[in-house]
Every structure is written in structure tokens, then in C-alpha cells.
Design an enzyme around this catalytic site. Sequence first.
Site, PDB file in Angstrom:
ATOM      1  N   LYS A 276      54.930  45.134  33.500  1.00 32.38           N
ATOM      2  CA  LYS A 276      53.682  44.728  34.152  1.00 32.38           C
ATOM      3  C   LYS A 276      53.421  43.260  33.814  1.00 32.38           C
ATOM      4  O   LYS A 276      53.394  42.880  32.630  1.00 32.38           O
ATOM      5  CB  LYS A 276      52.556  45.604  33.614  1.00 32.38           C
ATOM      6  CG  LYS A 276      51.435  45.890  34.582  1.00 32.38           C
ATOM      7  CD  LYS A 276      50.559  47.006  34.007  1.00 32.38           C
ATOM      8  CE  LYS A 276      49.289  47.192  34.786  1.00 32.38           C
ATOM      9  NZ  LYS A 276      48.370  48.096  34.094  1.00 32.38           N
TER      10      LYS A 276
HETATM   11  O1  G3P Z   1      44.952  50.010  35.926  1.00 32.15           O
HETATM   12  C1  G3P Z   1      44.026  49.035  35.606  1.00 32.15           C
HETATM   13  C2  G3P Z   1      42.853  49.663  34.971  1.00 32.15           C
HETATM   14  O2  G3P Z   1      43.170  50.084  33.688  1.00 32.15           O
HETATM   15  C3  G3P Z   1      41.658  48.839  34.964  1.00 32.15           C
HETATM   16  O3  G3P Z   1      40.612  49.719  35.024  1.00 32.15           O
HETATM   17  O4  G3P Z   1      38.317  50.468  34.730  1.00 32.15           O
HETATM   18  O5  G3P Z   1      39.301  48.752  33.178  1.00 32.15           O
HETATM   19  O6  G3P Z   1      38.731  48.147  35.522  1.00 32.15           O
HETATM   20  P1  G3P Z   1      39.162  49.247  34.596  1.00 32.15           P
END
Ligand code: G3P
Length: 217
Positions: free
Chosen positions: A83
Amino acid sequence: MKFFVDTAETDQIAELNDLGMVDGVTTNPSLILKSGRDILEVTKEIAEMVEGPVSAEVVALKADEMIAEGRKLAKIAGNIAVKVPLTWDGLKACKVLSGEGNMVNVTLCFSANQALLAAKAGATFISPFIGRLDDINLDGMDLIADIRTIYDNYGFETQILAASIRSVNHAYQAAMIGADVMTAPPAVIKKMAEHPLTDAGLETFMADWAKTGQQIL
Ligand code: G3P
């Protein structure tokens, strides 16, 4: 639609994996922190549990260092997707790492133009962050739809991995638009099974069944 689980908590991955709900896993530095685990150890453990791609994120900011980190992460197992962030250096790293035969997930995508660049750099997955766009009063789903249109216009094979999924509605909308994959926290995936009419119907059936006086076992 493929389901990736957005966590580094191995017990939660195992529960969903046993149900056939896990086509892959995504992690990031914040999720590694939350797990309290060593990145190399936990990534290896997850990659052994799950057949599909397991995303492990580089933390360097310069392309040559990202490439070195990516090569190290890719050596953990054959199903690692490296990634990299959607920066100019990240695109350079994507081009090199994908050219070497690695799966590459380009993350932190917030615009259709960024997604177009990632596809041209050979990304296996592009990760548009839905919830974080919603957080600033934009519509994350518009971005998924725009990327779908652009990729389909030109036949790009990069898979749209809807990320930062925070709700069952996000999951539904991403599926309706045609995202190839969604990555969601385990709690969101489990919540997709819930419906108040299912609960109400079950309550009625149980009450009526009790009145029959019968047993199946
Ligand atoms: O896959 C990306 C994710 O982990 C981000 O999620 O909820 O931290 O914006 P969030």
C-alpha cells in the site's frame, strides 16, 4: 463485490473468514497501532489466515525508500498488496513495485484525477476514502461513481476499493455503483445482517412456535 476487512485484529478477521466473508484484508499504520502488534509479525499471521490480498502500508515518504519498504513487505507472503500513498513519490513507487509483479494498493485517494494517475501507474487497487470526504461535507459516493465511469471509459483494470466505509449505507451505495471491492471494519460487515423487520418477524414466529407446544429436537 469483494469484501476486504479493514483491521489488523486477527480474531475478528478469523470470525468473518470462517463465514466466507473475507476476500482480503487491509491495514494501515493507524490500524497497526490499534492492534498493538508488530507490523511484520501481524501481517504474516494475517496473510497465512486469508487467501486473498493483504494490504500492508509503507511509511516512507520518498519513492526509493517506499520501494525498499514495499519490497520487504512483499516478501512476507505471496498475497501481500503493498500500500502506497497517492503522492507523486507514491505513484513512482507504484510503477516500480507493480512492474516487479507486486500487487499495489494506492491509498488516500480523494479525487478522480488521482485515481486516473494511479491506474496509469499500474495500481492493482485504488482506495478512495468515502467516509473522510463525507466528514468534510463532500459526497464520497460521487467520487466512487466518477472513478467507475473513468475506468470503464478507458478499460483500466485497476480495481476500485471503496475505503473508509463507516456505515451499512456506504456499503450498499458502493455496491450499487459497482465498486469492485469494499474494505470495511468488521462491525460494519456484521451490521449488514441486521434489519428491524427480521427481528420483528422472528419475535412473532418464536411466540407462535411456543404456542404450538412442539419441538424440533
Ligand atoms: O481503509 C482506509 C480506512 O482504514 C480509513 O478509514 O474510518 O479511518 O477514515 P477511516
